[in-house]
Design an enzyme around this catalytic site. Sequence first.
Site, PDB file in Angstrom:
ATOM      1  CB  CYS A 158      59.348 100.879 -15.527  1.00 31.66           C
ATOM      2  SG  CYS A 158      58.641 102.549 -15.401  1.00 31.66           S
TER       3      CYS A 158
ATOM      4  CG  ASN B  92      63.851  90.335  20.987  1.00 35.32           C
ATOM      5  OD1 ASN B  92      63.661  88.937  21.081  1.00 35.32           O
ATOM      6  ND2 ASN B  92      64.243  90.943  20.107  1.00 35.32           N
ATOM      7  N   PRO B  93      61.713  87.801  22.845  1.00 39.49           N
ATOM      8  CG  PRO B  93      61.487  86.138  21.322  1.00 39.49           C
ATOM      9  CD  PRO B  93      60.926  87.476  21.450  1.00 39.49           C
TER      10      PRO B  93
ATOM     11  CG  HIS C 192      63.596  99.997   7.183  1.00 41.68           C
ATOM     12  ND1 HIS C 192      64.039  98.680   7.796  1.00 41.68           N
ATOM     13  CD2 HIS C 192      64.363 100.934   7.410  1.00 41.68           C
ATOM     14  CE1 HIS C 192      64.948  99.127   8.701  1.00 41.68           C
ATOM     15  NE2 HIS C 192      65.271 100.545   8.438  1.00 41.68           N
TER      16      HIS C 192
HETATM   17  P1  OAD Z   1      65.605  90.690  12.865  1.00 41.27           P
HETATM   18  O1  OAD Z   1      65.127  89.655  12.136  1.00 41.27           O
HETATM   19  O2  OAD Z   1      67.033  91.305  12.863  1.00 41.27           O
HETATM   20  O3  OAD Z   1      65.210  90.675  14.357  1.00 41.27           O
HETATM   21  C1  OAD Z   1      64.033  89.998  14.611  1.00 41.27           C
HETATM   22  C2  OAD Z   1      64.142  89.739  16.118  1.00 41.27           C
HETATM   23  O4  OAD Z   1      62.807  89.422  16.580  1.00 41.27           O
HETATM   24  C3  OAD Z   1      65.048  88.973  17.000  1.00 41.27           C
HETATM   25  O5  OAD Z   1      65.832  89.840  17.801  1.00 41.27           O
HETATM   26  C4  OAD Z   1      64.110  87.807  17.446  1.00 41.27           C
HETATM   27  O6  OAD Z   1      64.572  87.441  18.914  1.00 41.27           O
HETATM   28  C5  OAD Z   1      62.818  88.551  17.630  1.00 41.27           C
HETATM   29  N1  OAD Z   1      61.643  87.863  17.640  1.00 41.27           N
HETATM   30  C6  OAD Z   1      61.552  86.676  17.367  1.00 41.27           C
HETATM   31  N2  OAD Z   1      60.223  86.099  17.393  1.00 41.27           N
HETATM   32  C7  OAD Z   1      59.579  87.061  18.076  1.00 41.27           C
HETATM   33  C8  OAD Z   1      58.422  87.318  18.916  1.00 41.27           C
HETATM   34  N3  OAD Z   1      57.136  86.291  18.647  1.00 41.27           N
HETATM   35  N4  OAD Z   1      57.903  88.304  19.300  1.00 41.27           N
HETATM   36  C9  OAD Z   1      59.036  89.241  19.553  1.00 41.27           C
HETATM   37  N5  OAD Z   1      60.241  89.137  18.990  1.00 41.27           N
HETATM   38  C10 OAD Z   1      60.628  88.050  18.483  1.00 41.27           C
HETATM   39  O7  OAD Z   1      64.576  91.910  12.295  1.00 41.27           O
HETATM   40  P2  OAD Z   1      64.649  93.348  12.672  1.00 41.27           P
HETATM   41  O8  OAD Z   1      65.308  93.758  13.794  1.00 41.27           O
HETATM   42  O9  OAD Z   1      63.197  93.946  12.230  1.00 41.27           O
HETATM   43  O10 OAD Z   1      65.701  96.163   6.785  1.00 41.27           O
HETATM   44  O11 OAD Z   1      65.636  93.882  11.130  1.00 41.27           O
HETATM   45  C11 OAD Z   1      66.054  95.180  10.979  1.00 41.27           C
HETATM   46  C12 OAD Z   1      65.992  95.292   9.582  1.00 41.27           C
HETATM   47  O12 OAD Z   1      67.125  94.498   8.949  1.00 41.27           O
HETATM   48  C13 OAD Z   1      64.773  94.986   8.835  1.00 41.27           C
HETATM   49  O13 OAD Z   1      63.857  96.210   8.592  1.00 41.27           O
HETATM   50  C14 OAD Z   1      65.492  94.660   7.345  1.00 41.27           C
HETATM   51  C15 OAD Z   1      66.654  93.950   7.820  1.00 41.27           C
HETATM   52  O14 OAD Z   1      67.586  93.810   6.871  1.00 41.27           O
HETATM   53  C16 OAD Z   1      65.697  96.538   5.543  1.00 41.27           C
HETATM   54  O15 OAD Z   1      65.169  95.661   4.762  1.00 41.27           O
HETATM   55  C17 OAD Z   1      66.388  97.807   5.196  1.00 41.27           C
END
Ligand code: OAD
Length: 252
Positions: free
Chosen positions: A155, A220-221, A122
Amino acid sequence: MALLAALVAPLAELLSAATRVTVLTGAGVSAASGVPTFRGAGGLWKQHRPESLTTAEAFARDPALAWEWYAWRRSTIAACRPNRAHEVISGWSRHYADFTLITQNVDGLHEAAGTRRVVRMHGSLWELQCSDRCAAAPARWEDRRADFVELPPRCPHCDGLVRPGVVWFGESLDTEVMKQCEAALDCDLFLTIGTSSVVYPAASLAPEAKRRGAYTVEINPEAPPASATLDLAIQAPAEVALDALDRSARAS
Ligand code: OAD
């Protein structure tokens, strides 16, 4: 803790035997560093859902608002440091000859931890691009300022608006990045860590790696619905589970 140890020990053996390892990370891997995740607690910024700020339409409608959110994220993340999860992944990137880290994160913490072979799906929060894609500006350039005098920044070449060098909803991913992701799916072990697995194409990678024969693990928790389709789900924070896994792998 006893349950975690029981899950981690056999996985540590698989890690020791593996030669091709791929890790996919999401925002949860940076949670312990103080980086707010997108969804769940702390995901809202001034009542706006991130999805409503991270589109080309949102930027065109109100560039100052979109930039305010990115400026907030930049200044928050500038003060964050890699945590134990980033460190363990960085260690693996140097240990395995065939290792790929695919990250959805734009925070740069994997790079700060010294991780090799990082594939950024991303983009990067620390890169900018001309929103008009003017011919004089490079496609993207690094700019690590946390505070801007003027929002949105301009820019330096055409004085048009500058946007963050991140992929927004509705935009295509870089084809070279997708090729690298695709190549990394042929592996012995595929770990998906700290992602809600709701954003595609990232969410399709672990199931595809499994289809190709990889042993697939989620850390993932919470237990996102996608967990059920993988070989092993470790319901624990990344920094705790990866620390336990690393210690166990070193001991075996
Ligand atoms: P999310 O915010 O959707 O999900 C974060 C995940 O991390 C959740 O499932 C939580 O349960 C988990 N979590 C929280 N604390 C944690 C810990 N200490 N250890 C492990 N897991 C933990 O984030 P992403 O899945 O990264 O896209 O989101 C995907 C994309 O959506 C991002 O890259 C971004 C966003 O919109 C863009 O910007 C294009």
